[in-house]
Design a protein around this motif. Structure first.
Motif, short mmCIF file in Angstrom:
data_model
loop_
_atom_site.label_atom_id
_atom_site.label_comp_id
_atom_site.label_asym_id
_atom_site.label_seq_id
_atom_site.Cartn_x
_atom_site.Cartn_y
_atom_site.Cartn_z
N CYS A 167 0.87 -1.17 0.00
CA CYS A 167 0.00 0.00 0.00
C CYS A 167 0.91 1.23 0.00
O CYS A 167 2.10 1.11 -0.31
CB CYS A 167 -0.96 0.00 1.20
SG CYS A 167 -0.16 -0.25 2.79
N ARG A 168 0.38 2.38 0.36
CA ARG A 168 1.21 3.58 0.34
C ARG A 168 0.70 4.56 1.41
O ARG A 168 -0.47 4.50 1.81
CB ARG A 168 1.20 4.24 -1.04
CG ARG A 168 -0.19 4.55 -1.57
CD ARG A 168 -0.20 4.76 -3.07
NE ARG A 168 -1.55 5.04 -3.59
CZ ARG A 168 -2.42 4.09 -3.93
NH1 ARG A 168 -2.11 2.80 -3.82
NH2 ARG A 168 -3.63 4.41 -4.39
N ILE A 169 1.60 5.42 1.86
CA ILE A 169 1.21 6.51 2.75
C ILE A 169 1.03 7.74 1.88
O ILE A 169 1.96 8.13 1.16
CB ILE A 169 2.27 6.79 3.82
CG1 ILE A 169 2.58 5.53 4.63
CG2 ILE A 169 1.82 7.91 4.75
CD1 ILE A 169 3.74 5.70 5.60
N SER A 170 -0.16 8.33 1.92
CA SER A 170 -0.46 9.45 1.03
C SER A 170 -1.10 10.61 1.75
O SER A 170 -1.70 10.46 2.81
CB SER A 170 -1.40 8.99 -0.09
OG SER A 170 -0.76 8.10 -0.98
N VAL A 171 -0.96 11.78 1.14
CA VAL A 171 -1.69 12.97 1.56
C VAL A 171 -2.96 13.02 0.72
O VAL A 171 -2.92 12.84 -0.50
CB VAL A 171 -0.86 14.25 1.32
CG1 VAL A 171 -1.62 15.46 1.87
CG2 VAL A 171 0.52 14.13 1.94
N ILE B 209 3.67 9.85 -0.04
CA ILE B 209 4.84 10.04 0.81
C ILE B 209 5.79 8.86 0.71
O ILE B 209 7.01 9.03 0.60
CB ILE B 209 4.42 10.27 2.28
CG1 ILE B 209 3.64 11.59 2.40
CG2 ILE B 209 5.63 10.27 3.21
CD1 ILE B 209 3.11 11.87 3.80
N ALA B 210 5.25 7.64 0.75
CA ALA B 210 6.12 6.45 0.72
C ALA B 210 5.32 5.22 0.31
O ALA B 210 4.13 5.11 0.63
CB ALA B 210 6.76 6.21 2.09
N VAL C 235 -14.29 16.62 6.55
CA VAL C 235 -15.73 16.87 6.46
C VAL C 235 -16.21 17.68 7.67
O VAL C 235 -17.03 18.58 7.55
CB VAL C 235 -16.51 15.54 6.37
CG1 VAL C 235 -18.02 15.80 6.34
CG2 VAL C 235 -16.08 14.75 5.14
N LEU C 236 -15.66 17.35 8.85
CA LEU C 236 -16.10 17.99 10.09
C LEU C 236 -15.24 19.20 10.46
O LEU C 236 -15.42 19.78 11.53
CB LEU C 236 -16.10 16.97 11.23
CG LEU C 236 -17.05 15.77 11.03
CD1 LEU C 236 -16.97 14.83 12.22
CD2 LEU C 236 -18.49 16.23 10.83
N GLY C 237 -14.28 19.54 9.61
CA GLY C 237 -13.48 20.73 9.86
C GLY C 237 -12.37 20.56 10.87
O GLY C 237 -11.79 21.54 11.32
N LEU C 238 -12.05 19.32 11.22
CA LEU C 238 -10.96 19.09 12.17
C LEU C 238 -9.61 19.40 11.54
O LEU C 238 -8.71 19.94 12.18
CB LEU C 238 -10.99 17.63 12.66
CG LEU C 238 -9.92 17.22 13.67
CD1 LEU C 238 -10.08 18.03 14.96
CD2 LEU C 238 -10.01 15.72 13.97
N ALA C 239 -9.44 19.03 10.28
CA ALA C 239 -8.21 19.30 9.53
C ALA C 239 -8.55 19.31 8.05
O ALA C 239 -9.42 18.55 7.61
CB ALA C 239 -7.15 18.25 9.83
N GLY C 240 -7.87 20.14 7.30
CA GLY C 240 -8.17 20.24 5.87
C GLY C 240 -7.71 19.05 5.07
O GLY C 240 -8.30 18.71 4.03
N ARG C 241 -6.64 18.39 5.56
CA ARG C 241 -6.06 17.27 4.83
C ARG C 241 -5.78 16.11 5.78
O ARG C 241 -5.76 16.29 6.99
CB ARG C 241 -4.77 17.71 4.13
CG ARG C 241 -5.00 18.83 3.13
CD ARG C 241 -3.70 19.37 2.56
NE ARG C 241 -3.92 20.40 1.56
CZ ARG C 241 -4.03 21.70 1.84
NH1 ARG C 241 -3.91 22.13 3.09
NH2 ARG C 241 -4.24 22.58 0.87
N ILE C 242 -5.53 14.94 5.21
CA ILE C 242 -5.17 13.78 6.01
C ILE C 242 -3.92 13.13 5.43
O ILE C 242 -3.61 13.30 4.24
CB ILE C 242 -6.30 12.73 6.08
CG1 ILE C 242 -6.52 12.03 4.72
CG2 ILE C 242 -7.59 13.37 6.59
CD1 ILE C 242 -7.44 10.82 4.79
N VAL C 243 -3.21 12.39 6.27
CA VAL C 243 -2.15 11.49 5.82
C VAL C 243 -2.50 10.12 6.35
O VAL C 243 -2.66 9.93 7.56
CB VAL C 243 -0.76 11.94 6.34
CG1 VAL C 243 0.27 10.82 6.11
CG2 VAL C 243 -0.31 13.21 5.64
N ASP C 244 -2.64 9.17 5.44
CA ASP C 244 -3.09 7.84 5.86
C ASP C 244 -2.61 6.78 4.87
O ASP C 244 -2.12 7.11 3.78
CB ASP C 244 -4.62 7.81 5.94
CG ASP C 244 -5.15 6.68 6.83
OD1 ASP C 244 -4.34 6.04 7.54
OD2 ASP C 244 -6.38 6.46 6.82
N LEU C 245 -2.78 5.51 5.26
CA LEU C 245 -2.50 4.41 4.36
C LEU C 245 -3.56 4.35 3.27
O LEU C 245 -4.76 4.51 3.56
CB LEU C 245 -2.51 3.07 5.11
CG LEU C 245 -1.29 2.68 5.92
CD1 LEU C 245 -1.47 1.24 6.43
CD2 LEU C 245 0.00 2.78 5.11
#
Length: 222
Positions: free
Chosen positions: A98-102, A183-184, A155-165
């Motif tokens: 898989c990959r870690i992505s923004v 990212i990797a 969606v809930l305005g906690l953060a504009g972007r995410i970094v996840d698998l």
């Protein structure tokens, strides 16, 4: 008789890919190990000198680093995040790709250029990987640590972007998000406790060799 070697394996989607790898390495767990409905955490194998534990992916590295388990199977994402000096990762097992992505909302991405970012607020369970990635690009990153449900943060305005698998990208799509940076690349690794590898080399050395051969066989068969 010496205590059995403990091999830590992550719960979840990777179990299916782990099964043929274990068999080719000469380790056959009891049937309950592959039953995700089982609440048991420790399992016997057909070898009296090897037992398995099934824990959360992030905890695999912790159990092995602290010597509670001598071997483990874990994604390279976990190794990047924790960077334990006590761990040795001698084999890329070639599974769990898989990959870690923004990622960010689709509407935002339509007019966005990651090269122009100067400050980002990111929800992630990988704060260290995220901070290093953006620091290397000269971007100030404010990381909001979450253990799951990352996709709902924008969606809930906690953060504009995410970094996840990201694997297929289906979860992102269903939540209105798109990848904007990788990212990797990630794959599962065999990890070994360094101290145990020295003191139990006669046991752990052949096991590492067996996993290396098993991974090569699976690659050749693919």
């Amino acid at each position: 008789m010496a205590d059995p070697v403990i091999l830590a394996v992550p719960k979840g989607r990777i179990l299916e890919e782990v099964q043929p790898l274990l068999e080719r390495a000469g380790i056959r767990p009891e049937a309950a190990f592959f039953d995700e409905g089982s609440r048991a955490l420790q399992f016997k194998t057909d070898r009296p000198d090897i037992e398995l534990i099934r824990v959360r992916a992030f905890d695999v590295a912790t159990f092995v680093a602290h010597g509670a388990a001598q071997l483990g199977i874990v994604g390279s994402d976990v190794l990047m995040e924790f960077d334990y000096s006590e761990l040795y990762a001698p084999v890329d097992l070639g599974i769990g790709h898989c990959r870690i992505s923004v990622a960010e909302p689709k509407d935002m991405a339509a007019g966005d250029d990651p090269r122009e970012w100067s400050h980002v607020r990111v929800a992630t369970k990988y704060p260290h990987i995220t901070a290093r990635h953006f620091e290397a690009r000269g971007v100030q990153a404010e990381c909001v640590k979450l253990n799951g449900a990352m996709e709902i943060a924008p969606v809930l305005g906690l953060a504009g972007r995410i970094v996840d698998l990201v694997s297929s990208g289906k979860t992102l799509k269903e939540n209105g998000l798109v990848e904007v940076e990788v990212i990797a690349q990630v794959s599962a690794r065999l990890i070994v406790n360094r101290a145990a590898f020295k003191t139990r080399a006669d046991t752990l050395g052949p096991l590492v060799a067996a996993f290396r051969a098993a991974a090569e066989e699976l690659r050749d068969a693919a």
